[in-house]
Design an enzyme around this catalytic site. Structure first.
Site, PDB file in Angstrom:
ATOM      1  N   TYR A 156       0.823  -1.205   0.000  1.00 29.86           N
ATOM      2  CA  TYR A 156       0.000   0.000   0.000  1.00 29.86           C
ATOM      3  C   TYR A 156       0.860   1.258   0.000  1.00 29.86           C
ATOM      4  O   TYR A 156       0.657   2.156  -0.827  1.00 29.86           O
ATOM      5  CB  TYR A 156      -0.917  -0.019   1.225  1.00 29.86           C
ATOM      6  CG  TYR A 156      -1.785   1.211   1.369  1.00 29.86           C
ATOM      7  CD1 TYR A 156      -2.914   1.391   0.569  1.00 29.86           C
ATOM      8  CD2 TYR A 156      -1.479   2.198   2.304  1.00 29.86           C
ATOM      9  CE1 TYR A 156      -3.711   2.512   0.704  1.00 29.86           C
ATOM     10  CE2 TYR A 156      -2.281   3.326   2.443  1.00 29.86           C
ATOM     11  CZ  TYR A 156      -3.390   3.472   1.646  1.00 29.86           C
ATOM     12  OH  TYR A 156      -4.174   4.591   1.763  1.00 29.86           O
ATOM     13  N   ILE A 189      -8.193   8.689   8.833  1.00 27.78           N
ATOM     14  CA  ILE A 189      -9.517   9.223   8.520  1.00 27.78           C
ATOM     15  C   ILE A 189     -10.559   8.148   8.832  1.00 27.78           C
ATOM     16  O   ILE A 189     -10.340   6.955   8.569  1.00 27.78           O
ATOM     17  CB  ILE A 189      -9.611   9.633   7.034  1.00 27.78           C
ATOM     18  CG1 ILE A 189      -8.459  10.584   6.664  1.00 27.78           C
ATOM     19  CG2 ILE A 189     -10.960  10.295   6.748  1.00 27.78           C
ATOM     20  CD1 ILE A 189      -8.417  11.882   7.438  1.00 27.78           C
TER      21      ILE A 189
END
Length: 247
Positions: A156, A189
């Protein structure tokens, strides 16, 4: 309205930051091609509600980022609407967490395909139309882990780091055509992507944060809207951290 009269393409609209950006762009007056992988009745109902509330048009575009033929078809469908493409926001992505020595090459390729190669292919198609109209704005959504690194997320972080370098390069290549290219690096987030984050890691990150709490998707989407607007007409080639002061 920051984006009144502008036409925007947004990927990853079904959930998370993409879903939030869809709502913020609608609120700010943009017309939108809302991209998602599969049709969803609740998603289409949401699109209808936004269109009615803000007096804009929103067209769903469905395609699989792992399928290059579908990406090409989606870009052609957008072009065939014969409207200017003022904004492209690449948000759709995936993660497959594992330590480096536990990550297979096939897993690396899968994550890079969705997070880097496919968004860049989509950008190739749409930026050609921007070049012809000699204007446009491209926003790539990366991650602070692409800058800082994050154990257990080798694929990632590497794929999102590639997106940052691409942003810098594209801003230089496309600037002469009136196209701005920027990137966002969100921190922690409150989306589905962090639901599986171990509690001890989450608490450790919050301790590093100046604001001491996780961000909301809207706090990222508002920055995307600003960077896409004429208020940011002199900003290009930048990586904006939206992370509550983690560092």
């Amino acid at each position: 309205m920051l984006l009144k009269g502008k036409n925007a393409v947004i990927t990853g609209c079904l959930k998370g930051i993409g879903h939030s950006t869809l709502g913020v762009f609608a609120r700010e007056g943009a017309n939108i091609w809302a991209c998602s992988q599969n049709p969803d009745p609740s998603f289409e109902s949401h699109i209808y509600d936004l269109s009615s509330r803000y007096d804009i048009w929103i067209k769903p575009i469905y395609f699989d980022l792992s399928d290059h033929a579908q990406i090409k078809f989606a870009a052609r469908e957008i072009h065939n609407d014969k409207k200017t493409i003022d904004i492209l926001v690449n948000i759709a992505g995936m993660t497959r967490d594992s330590l480096f020595h536990m990550t297979t090459i096939d897993q690396m390729k899968e994550v890079f395909e969705i997070n880097f190669f496919s968004p860049m292919l989509f950008t190739q198609y749409l930026s050609k139309y921007m070049i012809r109209q000699r204007s446009g704005c491209i926003i790539n959504v990366s991650s602070i882990s692409a800058i800082d690194g994050n154990p257990g997320q080798f694929s990632y972080t590497s794929s999102k780091a590639a997106l940052l370098v691409a942003t810098k390069t594209l801003s230089r290549e496309l600037s002469s055509f009136g196209i701005r290219v920027n990137a966002l690096a969100p921190g922690v987030i409150l989306t589905d992507m962090i639901k599986g984050m171990p509690d001890d890691i989450f608490k450790s990150l919050m301790k590093k944060s100046d604001l001491k709490h996780a961000g909301k998707p809207e706090e990222v989407s508002d920055v995307i809207a600003f960077l896409s607007s004429d208020l940011a007409s002199y900003i290009t080639g930048q990586i904006i951290r939206v992370d509550g002061g983690i560092g």
